[in-house]
Design a protein around this motif. Structure first.
Motif, PDB file in Angstrom:
ATOM      1  N   PHE A  41      -6.424  -2.715  -5.656  1.00 14.13           N
ATOM      2  CA  PHE A  41      -5.055  -2.774  -5.162  1.00 14.13           C
ATOM      3  C   PHE A  41      -5.004  -2.645  -3.651  1.00 14.13           C
ATOM      4  CE2 PHE A  41      -4.863  -1.401  -9.519  1.00 14.13           C
ATOM      5  CZ  PHE A  41      -3.912  -2.264 -10.034  1.00 14.13           C
ATOM      6  N   THR A  76       3.126  -2.439  -6.265  1.00 19.35           N
ATOM      7  CA  THR A  76       1.847  -2.567  -5.580  1.00 19.35           C
ATOM      8  C   THR A  76       1.433  -4.031  -5.591  1.00 19.35           C
ATOM      9  OG1 THR A  76      -0.395  -1.649  -5.418  1.00 19.35           O
ATOM     10  CG2 THR A  76       0.420  -2.126  -7.625  1.00 19.35           C
ATOM     11  N   TYR A  78      -1.906  -6.640  -6.071  1.00 16.21           N
ATOM     12  CA  TYR A  78      -3.259  -6.761  -6.597  1.00 16.21           C
ATOM     13  C   TYR A  78      -4.146  -7.520  -5.619  1.00 16.21           C
ATOM     14  CZ  TYR A  78      -7.106  -8.013  -9.565  1.00 16.21           C
ATOM     15  OH  TYR A  78      -8.357  -8.174 -10.056  1.00 16.21           O
ATOM     16  N   TRP A 178      -7.873   4.262 -11.187  1.00 14.46           N
ATOM     17  CA  TRP A 178      -6.617   3.989 -10.518  1.00 14.46           C
ATOM     18  C   TRP A 178      -5.789   5.261 -10.583  1.00 14.46           C
ATOM     19  CZ3 TRP A 178      -5.180  -1.006 -13.699  1.00 14.46           C
ATOM     20  CH2 TRP A 178      -6.145  -1.985 -13.471  1.00 14.46           C
TER      21      TRP A 178
END
Length: 192
Positions: A41, A76, A78, A178
């Protein structure tokens, strides 16, 4: 496990309500600057929102328990990955959470309150995918630690807090860990 934790939080809030010296209810609205920490990310906070309600159960003049029920959005972006086929680089990911923070309020006078405690979150859009090859990419829940402060001006509360995820929210088996992070800023209005 999440049901047990939520049940314990409910019991703690209920017992605090039974012994509360003061009680108030209110609404909250604000900005959620969130990100997902992980190699896949893009680094940096992205704007989302937070909306919900709180109850404040005063135990003494300086201590209170503040459970909340908040809807928050974490956004967010990618990045490219070489080991598994996911969404194309630059794809946006929107995670909608139902957050349940249970905060300990420590009053440092009438104007300033420090807050800390756990936050339990349930992912509302569990079917969030990162491409055709990967099914559900995110776990259904998250646990975070919350640290913040709020200014109390009459019925208005101006708050800021930092939330840091304590567990891995990736549901992808061959993935790095994550973790969620968020800076929240907003207003609370005491209704009752």
């Amino acid at each position: 496990m999440q049901k047990i934790i939520l049940s314990l939080c409910f019991i703690v809030a209920l017992s605090a309500a039974a012994s509360a010296q003061s009680f108030s209810l209110g609404g909250k609205v604000g900005a959620n600057l969130g990100k997902v920490d992980g190699q896949r990310f893009k680094d940096g906070y992205n704007f989302g929102y937070v909306l919900g309600a709180y109850a404040e159960l005063g135990i003494s003049k300086t201590i209170a328990i503040q459970p909340e029920l908040l809807f928050s959005q974490t956004n967010t972006t990618y990045k490219d990955s070489s080991d598994i086929i996911l969404s194309k680089p630059g794809s946006k990911v929107h995670l909608n959470y139902l957050n349940i923070p249970v905060l300990l309020n420590i009053n440092a006078g009438k104007l300033l309150t420090f807050q800390l405690g756990p936050q339990f979150s349930v992912l509302m859009n569990k079917d969030q995918k990162l491409g055709e090859e990967i099914g559900d990419a995110f776990k259904g829940g998250d646990v975070a630690a919350v640290l913040g402060a709020q200014l109390n001006v009459g019925v208005i509360k101006v708050y800021g807090r930092y939330n840091i995820g304590l567990n891995n929210i990736s549901d992808v088996t061959n993935s790095d860990k994550w973790k969620s992070q968020a800076l929240q800023f907003g207003l609370g209005i005491k209704i009752l």
